[in-house]
Write a protein that holds these residues in place. Structure first.
Motif, mmCIF file in Angstrom:
data_model
loop_
_atom_site.group_PDB
_atom_site.id
_atom_site.type_symbol
_atom_site.label_atom_id
_atom_site.label_comp_id
_atom_site.label_asym_id
_atom_site.label_seq_id
_atom_site.Cartn_x
_atom_site.Cartn_y
_atom_site.Cartn_z
ATOM 1 N N VAL A 72 -46.951 -32.443 0.006
ATOM 2 C CA VAL A 72 -48.045 -33.402 0.136
ATOM 3 C C VAL A 72 -47.452 -34.794 0.338
ATOM 4 O O VAL A 72 -46.306 -35.052 -0.042
ATOM 5 C CB VAL A 72 -48.986 -33.398 -1.090
ATOM 6 C CG1 VAL A 72 -49.678 -32.054 -1.242
ATOM 7 C CG2 VAL A 72 -48.250 -33.773 -2.361
ATOM 8 N N ALA A 73 -48.245 -35.666 0.939
ATOM 9 C CA ALA A 73 -47.813 -37.044 1.155
ATOM 10 C C ALA A 73 -48.864 -37.980 0.575
ATOM 11 O O ALA A 73 -50.000 -38.027 1.061
ATOM 12 C CB ALA A 73 -47.614 -37.319 2.640
ATOM 13 N N LEU A 74 -48.492 -38.696 -0.486
ATOM 14 C CA LEU A 74 -49.362 -39.692 -1.087
ATOM 15 C C LEU A 74 -49.351 -40.916 -0.186
ATOM 16 O O LEU A 74 -48.286 -41.484 0.094
ATOM 17 C CB LEU A 74 -48.870 -40.036 -2.495
ATOM 18 C CG LEU A 74 -49.661 -41.090 -3.252
ATOM 19 C CD1 LEU A 74 -51.112 -40.668 -3.441
ATOM 20 C CD2 LEU A 74 -48.995 -41.352 -4.607
ATOM 21 N N ALA A 75 -50.544 -41.320 0.301
ATOM 22 C CA ALA A 75 -50.623 -42.388 1.293
ATOM 23 C C ALA A 75 -51.219 -43.685 0.758
ATOM 24 O O ALA A 75 -50.944 -44.749 1.302
ATOM 25 C CB ALA A 75 -51.436 -41.917 2.494
ATOM 26 N N ALA A 76 -52.038 -43.614 -0.288
ATOM 27 C CA ALA A 76 -52.674 -44.829 -0.806
ATOM 28 C C ALA A 76 -53.168 -44.599 -2.223
ATOM 29 O O ALA A 76 -53.396 -43.463 -2.643
ATOM 30 C CB ALA A 76 -53.845 -45.228 0.088
ATOM 31 N N ILE A 77 -53.344 -45.712 -2.925
ATOM 32 C CA ILE A 77 -53.858 -45.674 -4.293
ATOM 33 C C ILE A 77 -54.849 -46.816 -4.449
ATOM 34 O O ILE A 77 -54.591 -47.928 -3.980
ATOM 35 C CB ILE A 77 -52.727 -45.827 -5.328
ATOM 36 C CG1 ILE A 77 -51.728 -44.684 -5.183
ATOM 37 C CG2 ILE A 77 -53.287 -45.870 -6.743
ATOM 38 C CD1 ILE A 77 -50.487 -44.838 -6.043
ATOM 39 N N SER A 78 -55.958 -46.529 -5.093
ATOM 40 C CA SER A 78 -56.884 -47.589 -5.474
ATOM 41 C C SER A 78 -57.127 -47.462 -6.976
ATOM 42 O O SER A 78 -57.054 -46.367 -7.534
ATOM 43 C CB SER A 78 -58.194 -47.508 -4.690
ATOM 44 O OG SER A 78 -58.865 -46.311 -4.979
ATOM 45 N N VAL A 79 -57.395 -48.600 -7.616
ATOM 46 C CA VAL A 79 -57.600 -48.629 -9.060
ATOM 47 C C VAL A 79 -58.854 -49.438 -9.348
ATOM 48 O O VAL A 79 -58.992 -50.568 -8.851
ATOM 49 C CB VAL A 79 -56.379 -49.245 -9.786
ATOM 50 C CG1 VAL A 79 -56.621 -49.327 -11.291
ATOM 51 C CG2 VAL A 79 -55.109 -48.445 -9.488
ATOM 52 N N ASP A 80 -59.776 -48.869 -10.123
ATOM 53 C CA ASP A 80 -60.983 -49.599 -10.506
ATOM 54 C C ASP A 80 -60.606 -50.882 -11.233
ATOM 55 O O ASP A 80 -59.758 -50.870 -12.134
ATOM 56 C CB ASP A 80 -61.873 -48.747 -11.412
ATOM 57 C CG ASP A 80 -62.553 -47.602 -10.668
ATOM 58 O OD1 ASP A 80 -62.476 -47.565 -9.417
ATOM 59 O OD2 ASP A 80 -63.146 -46.744 -11.343
ATOM 60 N N GLY A 81 -61.220 -51.997 -10.831
ATOM 61 C CA GLY A 81 -60.949 -53.286 -11.462
ATOM 62 C C GLY A 81 -59.759 -54.016 -10.870
ATOM 63 O O GLY A 81 -59.311 -55.012 -11.417
ATOM 64 N N VAL A 101 -45.405 -41.431 -0.065
ATOM 65 C CA VAL A 101 -44.427 -40.739 -0.899
ATOM 66 C C VAL A 101 -44.666 -39.244 -0.724
ATOM 67 O O VAL A 101 -45.764 -38.753 -1.007
ATOM 68 C CB VAL A 101 -44.562 -41.142 -2.387
ATOM 69 C CG1 VAL A 101 -43.597 -40.348 -3.249
ATOM 70 C CG2 VAL A 101 -44.346 -42.640 -2.556
ATOM 71 N N GLU A 102 -43.649 -38.546 -0.235
ATOM 72 C CA GLU A 102 -43.762 -37.102 -0.031
ATOM 73 C C GLU A 102 -43.282 -36.363 -1.272
ATOM 74 O O GLU A 102 -42.265 -36.733 -1.866
ATOM 75 C CB GLU A 102 -42.956 -36.678 1.188
ATOM 76 C CG GLU A 102 -43.528 -37.221 2.482
ATOM 77 C CD GLU A 102 -42.800 -36.731 3.720
ATOM 78 O OE1 GLU A 102 -41.753 -36.061 3.604
ATOM 79 O OE2 GLU A 102 -43.298 -37.011 4.822
ATOM 80 N N ILE A 103 -44.032 -35.318 -1.642
ATOM 81 C CA ILE A 103 -43.701 -34.527 -2.823
ATOM 82 C C ILE A 103 -43.636 -33.059 -2.401
ATOM 83 O O ILE A 103 -44.619 -32.486 -1.928
ATOM 84 C CB ILE A 103 -44.741 -34.719 -3.946
ATOM 85 C CG1 ILE A 103 -44.874 -36.207 -4.266
ATOM 86 C CG2 ILE A 103 -44.327 -33.968 -5.203
ATOM 87 C CD1 ILE A 103 -46.252 -36.713 -4.169
ATOM 88 N N GLU A 104 -42.471 -32.466 -2.560
ATOM 89 C CA GLU A 104 -42.238 -31.065 -2.202
ATOM 90 C C GLU A 104 -43.011 -30.151 -3.152
ATOM 91 O O GLU A 104 -43.291 -30.517 -4.291
ATOM 92 C CB GLU A 104 -40.744 -30.742 -2.283
ATOM 93 C CG GLU A 104 -39.890 -31.490 -1.277
ATOM 94 C CD GLU A 104 -40.155 -31.082 0.163
ATOM 95 O OE1 GLU A 104 -40.524 -29.914 0.396
ATOM 96 O OE2 GLU A 104 -40.005 -31.943 1.050
ATOM 97 N N PRO A 105 -43.329 -28.925 -2.709
ATOM 98 C CA PRO A 105 -44.006 -27.960 -3.584
ATOM 99 C C PRO A 105 -43.167 -27.696 -4.841
ATOM 100 O O PRO A 105 -41.948 -27.619 -4.762
ATOM 101 C CB PRO A 105 -44.090 -26.688 -2.732
ATOM 102 C CG PRO A 105 -43.810 -27.093 -1.336
ATOM 103 C CD PRO A 105 -43.035 -28.373 -1.393
ATOM 104 N N GLY A 106 -43.853 -27.615 -5.975
ATOM 105 C CA GLY A 106 -43.170 -27.318 -7.231
ATOM 106 C C GLY A 106 -42.370 -28.468 -7.799
ATOM 107 O O GLY A 106 -41.592 -28.287 -8.723
ATOM 108 N N SER A 107 -42.537 -29.676 -7.269
ATOM 109 C CA SER A 107 -41.798 -30.825 -7.794
ATOM 110 C C SER A 107 -42.763 -31.951 -8.172
ATOM 111 O O SER A 107 -43.977 -31.794 -8.063
ATOM 112 C CB SER A 107 -40.752 -31.304 -6.786
ATOM 113 O OG SER A 107 -41.384 -31.828 -5.640
#
Length: 168
Positions: A72-81, A101-107
């Protein structure tokens, strides 16, 4: 153990501040298995650390576990407030934004002092130590994962205010 923590905590704070001005070690928080969670992923230990100086950016830390069978590739983050959240990485004493940020399976991907972290700009004054807020992680494929971030003051985290409990 407590005596070691009193020696280590200020050192860790010094290293963290060198890489990213307002970083401090994140307290532990519960894992998120939210109903809208991307299958196989879990956000654990989520924390928002408020800046020591009002008006400066805060920082968010967490661990993202990929228990799925695909990268999976985490592309963005939003935070309330929070007006704006940016993923950053500290390498060799230099901090820079990252697009994903890319995350390999099982990691896992650890967002922690001295590595990946999320810089938070424009914090609402309603974000106070002892409370929590929600973070939404968006992946490159458009899927999302939501989870809670416990809120700590910069001094709370740096001075051993975290509960070490029986886990450590």
């Amino acid at each position: 153990m407590r005596r070691s923590l009193l020696v280590i905590a200020p050192l860790a704070l010094g290293f963290a501040l060198a890489g990213c001005q307002q970083e401090a070690k994140a307290p532990e928080a519960a894992a998120s298995d939210a109903p809208d969670a991307k299958p196989g992923l879990a956000l654990r230990g989520g924390a928002l650390v408020l800046p020591a100086v009002k008006g400066n950016p805060g920082v968010a830390y967490f661990r993202l576990d990929n228990g799925s069978k695909a990268k999976v590739a985490l592309a963005a983050i939003s935070v309330d407030g929070v007006d704006k959240a940016e993923m950053h990485q500290t390498k060799g004493g230099t901090m820079a934004p990252v697009d994903q940020v890319e995350i390999e399976p099982g990691s896992s991907a650890n967002f922690a002092p001295g590595g990946y972290h999320v810089m938070l700009f424009g914090l609402d004054p309603k974000l106070v130590p002892g409370s929590s807020t929600e973070a939404t992680l968006t992946f490159a494929d458009g899927d999302k994962l939501s989870g809670q971030l416990s809120i700590a003051g910069a001094g709370d985290a740096a001075m051993g205010g975290m509960d070490m409990g029986a886990k450590h």
